[in-house]
Design a protein around this motif. Sequence first.
Motif, PDB file in Angstrom:
ATOM      1  N   PHE A 171      -8.269   1.882  -4.200  1.00 43.95           N
ATOM      2  CA  PHE A 171      -7.083   1.982  -5.046  1.00 43.95           C
ATOM      3  C   PHE A 171      -7.444   1.941  -6.529  1.00 43.95           C
ATOM      4  O   PHE A 171      -6.922   2.731  -7.327  1.00 43.95           O
ATOM      5  CB  PHE A 171      -6.101   0.855  -4.728  1.00 43.95           C
ATOM      6  N   TYR A 196       0.827  -1.209   0.000  1.00 47.34           N
ATOM      7  CA  TYR A 196       0.000   0.000   0.000  1.00 47.34           C
ATOM      8  C   TYR A 196       0.863   1.261   0.000  1.00 47.34           C
ATOM      9  O   TYR A 196       0.592   2.220  -0.731  1.00 47.34           O
ATOM     10  CB  TYR A 196      -0.932   0.007   1.205  1.00 47.34           C
ATOM     11  N   HIS A 224     -10.903  -1.444   0.315  1.00 49.52           N
ATOM     12  CA  HIS A 224      -9.624  -0.795   0.061  1.00 49.52           C
ATOM     13  C   HIS A 224      -9.123  -1.095  -1.356  1.00 49.52           C
ATOM     14  O   HIS A 224      -8.480  -0.242  -1.983  1.00 49.52           O
ATOM     15  CB  HIS A 224      -8.604  -1.223   1.115  1.00 49.52           C
ATOM     16  N   LEU A 275      -0.340   1.982   7.880  1.00 53.35           N
ATOM     17  CA  LEU A 275      -0.670   1.598   6.511  1.00 53.35           C
ATOM     18  C   LEU A 275       0.123   0.354   6.129  1.00 53.35           C
ATOM     19  O   LEU A 275      -0.389  -0.535   5.433  1.00 53.35           O
ATOM     20  CB  LEU A 275      -0.355   2.747   5.547  1.00 53.35           C
ATOM     21  N   SER A 283      -1.455  -3.192   5.097  1.00 50.59           N
ATOM     22  CA  SER A 283      -1.048  -3.868   3.872  1.00 50.59           C
ATOM     23  C   SER A 283      -0.699  -5.323   4.155  1.00 50.59           C
ATOM     24  O   SER A 283      -1.109  -6.233   3.420  1.00 50.59           O
ATOM     25  CB  SER A 283       0.154  -3.147   3.256  1.00 50.59           C
ATOM     26  N   GLN A 335      -3.055  -8.090   2.503  1.00 51.98           N
ATOM     27  CA  GLN A 335      -2.459  -8.658   1.297  1.00 51.98           C
ATOM     28  C   GLN A 335      -1.858 -10.047   1.508  1.00 51.98           C
ATOM     29  O   GLN A 335      -1.595 -10.755   0.531  1.00 51.98           O
ATOM     30  CB  GLN A 335      -1.378  -7.711   0.758  1.00 51.98           C
TER      31      GLN A 335
END
Length: 390
Positions: free
Chosen positions: A336, A269, A332, A283, A287, A291
Amino acid sequence: MKIGIEKIGFYTPHLYVDMNKLAVKRNVEPEKFTIGIGQEKMAIPPITQDSVTLAANAAFEIVDEKDKEAIDLCIFGTESGIDHSKSAGIYVHHLLGLNPHARAIEVKQACYGATAAIQMAKGHIALNPTKKVLVLGSDIARYGLNTSGEATQGAGAVALVISADPKILELEEQSAYLTSDIMDFWRPVYSDKAFVDGKYSNEQYILFFSKIWEAYKEKTGLELKDLEAICFHLPYTKMGLKALRTILDEGTEEDKERLLENYKISTTYNRNVGNIYTGSLYLSLLSLLEQKGDLKEGSRIGLFSYGSGAVGEFFTGILQPNYREYLRVDQHAELFSSRTEVTVEEYEKVFQETLPTDGSTIEFDIDKDPAKICLSGMTDNMRQYVNKMN
């Protein structure tokens, strides 16, 4: 009593510039930006977004009516404050419709601000276990066009609900920290752009990490083998890797492979947003959690926070049962994917837009900004905010 992260929200502006194209315009080899510092895209805040709106948008998606009643403290960590007197947290308090009997304050210590807020929140929950704390880390990193720091700019915010029901991550009690009066990065009150001694700051970041990691091991008895991953404050994604590499020899080959793999995932991210100062560490954590789909509950995650000037801290958290159910992976991903790329020329134009400083009135077209909460203008030196959902 367990205390930790119950919810995590994130927001970044809808505009970005491609770092490859920025490099070409700056007569720099693209690899210097994409590999050398590890950045792919840089979030660009339009004039309708500031640290208040970024934070409010991040929190709006996660704070429900029950939270609004239980939250009795809102702590806003930022180094992009909009007022020398009034807390940015007060604006967010109003925009979200929090309980009027909830405190709202702002804390500052460079990129360490949100971590300071979390540690304060832990103490508050320990004394008030039925309450919740809203912690905000929101910033816009500005160094100026054609400066050495330009490629490490960014904008965004992370919102965290801290409670005694930490559905995502229980924060462990012990941590190690360090403070030293140094001038590696600063922004005087008269400047809207930061000043940085880049080489010195990199050296201090790694030095702080080394000292704090040794102190943490001595205090807790934990080692690399006990950590599934380590997330770092990321002014740029290569920075954390430099620090991580200094301790990898302490573990086995398996430890090294695990930590390097998870570090890379934790930067996903940040690589596509840029530096968001107080929110950067969280952040990175977000991530990693969103992820890497096979992180096991019960895993211990290390967190290294660094705020220039300087204060650093290393602490850990334990992933909770079914934690993935409380993440917002799809939302999220949509955030993006829905962003709009701007040209370097468009980015430069947006960057140079500023608010009036003479008390004059200005109104912005917030229909061009898809965010739910926007800065709509200024009147008599007062910023005007709009929550489109009200």
